[in-house]
Scaffold this active site. Structure first.
Site, short mmCIF file in Angstrom:
data_model
loop_
_atom_site.label_atom_id
_atom_site.label_comp_id
_atom_site.label_asym_id
_atom_site.label_seq_id
_atom_site.Cartn_x
_atom_site.Cartn_y
_atom_site.Cartn_z
CD GLU A 1 -36.36 -111.58 21.56
OE1 GLU A 1 -35.56 -111.92 22.46
OE2 GLU A 1 -37.53 -111.19 21.80
CG PHE B 1 -43.69 -100.55 27.41
CD1 PHE B 1 -42.85 -100.83 28.49
CD2 PHE B 1 -44.33 -101.60 26.77
CE1 PHE B 1 -42.67 -102.13 28.92
CE2 PHE B 1 -44.15 -102.90 27.21
CZ PHE B 1 -43.33 -103.17 28.28
CD GLN B 2 -41.74 -104.54 25.22
OE1 GLN B 2 -42.53 -104.75 24.31
NE2 GLN B 2 -41.28 -105.50 26.00
CE LYS C 1 -49.71 -103.77 18.74
NZ LYS C 1 -49.73 -103.91 20.21
CG MET D 1 -9.14 -118.71 21.83
SD MET D 1 -7.98 -119.92 21.15
CE MET D 1 -8.90 -120.52 19.73
#
Lengths: 615, 263
Positions: free
Chosen positions: A100, A162-163, A212, A525
Site C-alpha cells: 500500500e 478483524f482488520q 463494507k 545522510m
C-alpha cells in the site's frame, strides 16, 4: 523513448500498460497535454454522474469516473472487495501495487505530474495503516490525492473486528479532510466531494472510509458532478489594497528577491512567476518543492535555498531587503533559524491559505489569493516604469554565484562521485524528463546537480522526508506522463530497499523507468550527521550488507547495470536509457562523499558550511 | 544596510577566489576521460572535501534579527506576553467535529483553558467555544487553523465585553445547611440536592464569579466539583462569528433588528 510493449494481461487496452488514457484520446499525435476534456471524455463523465449506480460500490466508481479519474493505484483486500469488484467493469485503469505504501506514493506522484488528484485504494486495518505514511507525505507537500479505504461493516465498527482500524481517527491530522461513509445513497456524492476538495484551493490529501455494508448496499441515486463545499473554495483574486501595498514595497526595494515555493507549481503559476521575475529583473530562488518553477539555467535563477541549497541562493536570501515569497510555508529546512532568516527583508507573502500567513515568518505584506492571479495583479500594480532598479543587486548575486560554485573534486582512481553520475544522466536525458527521488544524500545530489527547467519534473518527498519514495513515485510518474517524456529515479541504497518490492510492478507493467541507486552502503545522510555531530559514531548507519542491486533487478525481471568506476559511466548511461523497460543502475559511489553546502539545523542561512570543519 | 559594505567586500572575495592556486585542478586526466573537464576552481583555503568559497567567517552577515514569530526585532527583545482569548467557532454538527477541533489544538500545541460545545438556532450547526491562553501570534494562528477545518463554518474572537458564563456543580458537606443556603443565595445559585451528609448546589456566572463561589464554599469542605468551562456570546446585535445568521425561530421576530448578522 519508445513505447513499451503491451503486457499480455490487458489485451483490451489498445495502447500499453498503465497508459490506456492515451489510447482514448482521439488525437494521439498531439503530445501536448490539454486541459480541455475531449467531447467523448466529457460525455463519459456526464453519463457517470447521472446513471443509477445500483450499489454503493458502483457509486464509488461512478464518482471517480464523473471526476475524470483515469488511473487508480492500490492493493486488494477483504473490506475493499466490493469496490474492486465494481472497478472491474470500469474504464479506470487499476495499477496493483506490491504494498500500500507503493500505491500511495505512486498516486501522489501521479497527481503531481498530472496536476489532478491521484487516487489510491486499500483495504481496512493494515491496508489503511500502510497508506498512512504516504498520506502524511502528501499532506506535508500539499499534494492533491484521494485515498479510499475499506472498512469493516458498520455494525461491527467499534468492536475491534478483524482488520478494523479507526482510519478516520488515524488519518484526521494528516488529511485535508476525511469522511466516514455511512449511507449507500450518499457514498458516491461523498467520494466526488472528497476528490474535488483534494484539488481545491490549497491542495491536500482527502480520504473516504468505506464500510463494507455501505459499498454492498443498494442505491439508485446518481452521484452527480463532483463538487467541493462552497466555503472550501477560496477567492482567486487578492484584495486590491493588499496588492497595492505589496507592490509599493517591491518598488521601494533595492535588493528584491523572489522566493518561489511548491505553491507556484501546484497553482499552475509558473508562467506568471517567470514573467514577473523577468519583467522586473528580480533574482529568483526557489524552495526545494519549488524546483522547476523557474528554469535553473537562466541567469536570474540562483537555484534553491535552504539546508542544502546553493551558497549563492542562501547568500541572496540572507541579504535581500524584500522577499517576495510565493506559495511557500517557510519550512525550517528553508529558513534555518527563524531569528536569522532574511533578517533585513520586508516579507511579501503570497499564499492561497490564510493560515500560512505569519505562521513561521511574519508577513509584512500578506497577499491572499491564487498564485497566478496574484502575480498578474502584482505585475499590473507595479508597472514597468516604477520597477525597482536591480542591476547592482543582480551583479552582487552573480558575484556570489562565482564565489560559491557548485562543484566537486574528482580523482579518476577513486570511487565515482555521485554528483558525476547525476550530471551524466542529466546530460544524456531530455530537459523535460521527470526525476523522482528517495530521501537522503542522493536526493540532495539529484536536486543540486540536475538542471531543472520545467515545473512538475522534480518529484520528491519534501516535508515528510519519506525514504523509499523514489521507486513508487517513478511508477506513478511514468503512468501519468506522456510517453515521450523520460522518467528517472534516483535512490539511495537504504531508501531503495524500503520499497524495492515495487520493482515487480514496474516489470509487470513494463514501465520504461531508469532507477539509479547511488550506493554508498550507508544511510548516508545519517552518516554525514554522525560524522559532524556524533563524533563519527556510525551507529546503525553502515549498510555493508546491501544486496547486489543489479543482480536483484534481474531477479525481478528488470535490467540490471553496475557502475564501479568512471569508465563505466558513459556506457551504462547509454544502455540503461536505451533499455525499453525498467532498469536498475547500481552505482557504487564514493562512500565518504558528503552533501555541501549545508546549513546546520537552526543556524543562519548565510552560515552555510562548505565542508565538515565549518559546521 | 549601511553597516554592510557589500560591494567592497565582494570584490575582495572574488579576487581571493580567482587568484588562488587550485589544489586539485592539476590532475592529469586522459583527454577522452569523462572527468577531464572537471577541474574545480577551488579557493586557496578550500577544504579537502566539500566546496570552494569564502568560509562563514569571511562572509558579510546582516545584523538584523527576528523574534520567535519571525517578526523583525531588535535582538534584545523580551519574551512575548500571552493573553486569554475566547474563540467561538460555528461548525457543521457532524460526527468527529469536536475531536477534529480538539486534536488540532493538541497537535499544534495551543494551550486550551476550556472547551464547550452545543447546538445553535440553526439545525445542523453547533457552536464550539474555546478559551486559549496564547501569544498574540498564537491566537491568530489558532483562529486561522480552526477556520481551515472543513466542517468549520466561521470563527470569531469575542470582544472584552462579550457575555460569558460557566456552570459549576459543587458538592459540600451538609453539617451547616443554613450557612450553605445563605452562600448559595448570595451567588443566585440553586440547591439541587440536600441530604444529611451532603448538599449539592449549582452556580452559574462568569469565570470570576465561579472562582469566588468556590472559595466561599470551601469553608464547608468541598467534596466534588464539576465545571462546564466557559461558553460565550457577543453582546447586542454583533454576531458571535462573522456572517452568522440566526435560525428561523430567531428570525421570526423582526428582520430589521438583525441586520448586523448579514454584515
Amino acid at each position: 523513448m519508445t513505447e513499451p510493449a503491451t503486457p499480455d494481461a490487458e489485451p483490451d487496452e489498445g495502447d500499453g500498460g498503465g497508459r490506456t488514457d492515451r489510447a482514448e484520446r482521439p488525437d494521439e499525435a498531439d503530445a501536448e497535454p490539454t486541459d480541455e476534456p475531449t467531447a467523448d471524455a466529457a460525455a463519459a463523465r456526464a453519463e457517470a454522474a447521472t446513471r443509477s449506480p445500483g450499489t454503493g460500490a458502483n457509486a464509488v466508481i461512478a464518482a471517480l469516473e464523473a471526476a475524470g479519474v483515469e488511473t487508480a493505484f492500490g492493493v486488494q483486500g477483504g473490506a475493499i472487495m466490493p469496490v474492486y469488484d465494481a472497478l472491474s467493469a470500469s474504464s479506470i485503469h487499476h495499477v496493483t501495487m506490491a504494498h500500500e505504501q507503493g500505491a500511495v506514493h505512486a498516486a501522489d506522484a501521479y497527481g503531481i505530474v498530472r496536476g489532478d488528484p491521484g487516487v489510491c485504494m486499500a483495504t481496512s486495518g493494515p491496508g489503511a495503516t500502510n497508506l498512512v505514511t504516504g498520506i502524511a507525505d502528501a499532506s506535508m507537500d500539499s499534494d492533491a490525492m484521494l485515498a479510499l479505504t475499506g472498512q469493516v461493516p458498520s455494525d461491527m465498527v467499534g468492536s475491534d473486528a478483524f482488520q478494523e482500524t479507526d482510519t478516520v481517527g488515524v488519518t484526521a491530522p494528516i488529511t485535508k479532510h476525511n469522511y466516514f461513509a455511512s449511507d449507500s445513497d450518499d457514498v458516491g456524492r461523498t467520494v466526488g466531494e472528497a476528490f474535488a476538495l483534494a484539488g481545491t484551493g490549497r491542495p491536500g490529501p482527502t480520504l473516504v472510509d468505506l464500510p463494507k455494508d455501505v459499498t454492498f448496499g443498494e442505491t439508485d441515486r446518481p452521484v452527480g458532478e463532483p463538487a467541493a463545499p462552497d466555503r472550501a473554495i477560496p477567492d482567486a483574486e487578492a484584495d486590491d489594497r493588499q496588492v497595492e501595498e505589496a507592490a509599493s514595497a517591491i518598488q521601494r526595494a533595492e535588493r528584491p528577491l523572489c522566493l518561489f515555493g511548491g505553491g507556484v507549481i501546484k497553482g499552475d503559476a509558473t508562467e506568471e512567476a517567470r514573467a514577473f521575475a523577468r519583467e522586473f529583473g528580480i533574482p529568483v530562488v526557489t524552495t526545494m518543492p519549488g524546483i522547476g518553477s523557474f528554469p535553473e539555467d537562466e541567469d536570474l535563477c540562483l537555484s534553491w535555498a535552504g539546508m542544502h541549497g546553493t551558497g549563492y541562493a542562501n547568500m541572496a536570501i540572507t541579504h535581500t531587503d524584500c522577499l517576495i515569497a510565493v506559495g511557500t510555508r517557510f519550512d525550517d529546512r528553508l529558513t534555518g533559524g527563524v531569528d536569522t532568516f532574511a533578517p533585513e527583508a520586508e516579507v511579501v507573502h503570497v499564499d492561497i491559505d490564510p493560515a500560512e500567513i505569519s505562521k513561521n515568518v511574519h508577513a509584512d505584506y500578506p497577499v491572499i489569493g491564487d498564485a497566478a492571479t496574484v502575480l498578474d495583479q502584482l505585475d499590473a500594480a507595479i508597472g514597468y516604469a516604477d520597477a525597482p532598479d536591480t542591476a547592482a543587486w543582480r551583479e552582487q548575486c552573480a558575484a556570489w554565484r562565482e564565489q560559491y560554485p557548485m562543484d566537486y573534486a574528482i580523482d579518476p582512481d577513486e570511487p565515482v562521485k555521485p554528483q558525476f553520475v547525476v550530471e551524466a544522466f542529466d546530460a544524456a536525458m531530455d530537459d523535460d524528463a521527470y526525476v523522482t527521488t528517495g530521501v537522503g544524500q542522493h536526493q540532495m545530489w539529484a536536486a543540486q546537480y540536475w538542471t531543472y527547467r520545467e515545473p512538475r519534473t522534480f518529484v520528491s518527498s519534501h516535508g515528510l522526508g519519506t525514504m523509499g519514495y523514489g521507486l513508487p513515485a517513478a511508477i506513478g510518474a511514468r503512468v501519468a506522463a506522456d510517453d515521450d517524456r523520460q522518467v528517472i529515479s534516483f535512490e539511495g541504497d537504504g531508501s531503495f530497499l524500503m520499497t524495492i518490492q515495487e520493482l515487480s510492478v514496474a516489470v509487470r507493467e513494463n514501465l520504461d523507468v531508469t532507477i539509479v541507486v547511488l550506493n554508498n552502503e550507508y544511510i548516508g545522510m545519517v552518516r554525514q550527521w554522525q560524522d559532524a555531530f556524533f563524533e563519527g559514531n556510525h551507529m546503525a548507519s553502515q549498510y555493508d550488507w546491501m544486496p547486489e542491486f543489479d543482480t536483484l533487478a534481474e531477479a525481478f525481471g528488470a535490467k540490471g547495470f553496475r557502475i564501479d568506476e568512471y569508465d563505466d559511466v558513459e556506457g551504462v548511461v547509454e544502455e540503461a536509457l536505451a533499455y525499453d523497460g525498467p532498469s536498475v543502475v547500481d552505482a557504487h559511489i564514493d562512500p565518504e562523499e558528503n552533501v555541501y553546502p549545508m546549513v546546520a539545523s537552526g543556524a543562519a542561512n548565510g552560515q552555510f558550511a562548505l565542508a565538515e570543519d565549518q559546521l | 544596510m549601511s553597516e554592510r559594505t557589500e560591494g567592497d567586500r565582494s570584490e575582495e572575495e572574488t579576487e581571493r577566489s580567482a587568484g588562488a592556486p587550485t589544489t586539485d585542478g592539476g590532475t592529469d586526466h586522459p583527454a577522452e576521460s569523462p572527468v577531464a573537464e572537471h577541474a574545480r576552481p577551488a579557493g586557496g583555503d578550500a577544504p579537502e572535501t566539500g566546496l570552494a568559497g569564502p568560509t562563514p567567517d569571511e562572509r558579510p552577515h546582516p545584523t538584523g534579527r527576528r523574534d520567535e514569530h519571525g517578526v523583525r526585532k531588535e535582538p534584545d527583545h523580551g519574551p512575548e506576553p500571552t493573553r486569554r482569548a475566547t474563540v467561538s467557532a460555528l461548525v457543521e454538527d457532524e460526527p468527529g467535529v469536536l475531536a477534529r477541533a480538539a486534536g488540532l489544538f493538541r497537535r499544534r500545541q495551543f494551550n486550551i483553558e476550556s472547551l464547550t460545545v452545543g447546538p445553535t438556532t440553526v439545525e445542523g450547526h453547533s457552536r464550539i467555544t474555546l478559551v486559549v491562553e496564547e501569544t498574540e501570534a498564537g491566537i491568530e494562528q489558532a483562529k486561522k487553523q480552526l477556520a481551515k477545518l472543513t466542517p468549520v463554518i466561521a470563527v470569531g474572537e469575542l470582544s472584552g465585553d462579550a457575555v460569558a458564563a460557566e456552570l459549576v456543580l459543587l458538592k459540600v458537606r451538609g453539617e451547616e445547611p443554613d450557612k450553605v443556603h445563605a452562600i448559595t443565595s448570595m451567588y443566585d445559585g440553586q440547591t439541587l440536592d440536600a441530604g444529611p451528609r451532603t448538599i449539592t448546589v449549582q452556580i452559574t456566572g462568569d469565570e470570576n464569579t465561579i472562582d469566588d463561589a468556590i472559595d466561599a464554599f470551601d469553608q464547608f469542605g468541598i467534596i466534588e466539583i464539576a465545571r462546564t468551562g466557559q461558553t460565550a456570546l457577543e453582546r447586542g446585535d454583533s454576531p458571535t462569528t462573522p456572517g452568522e445568521e440566526p435560525g428561523h425561530s430567531a428570525g421570526e421576530t423582526d428582520d430589521d433588528e438583525f441586520t448586523n448578522y448579514d454584515d
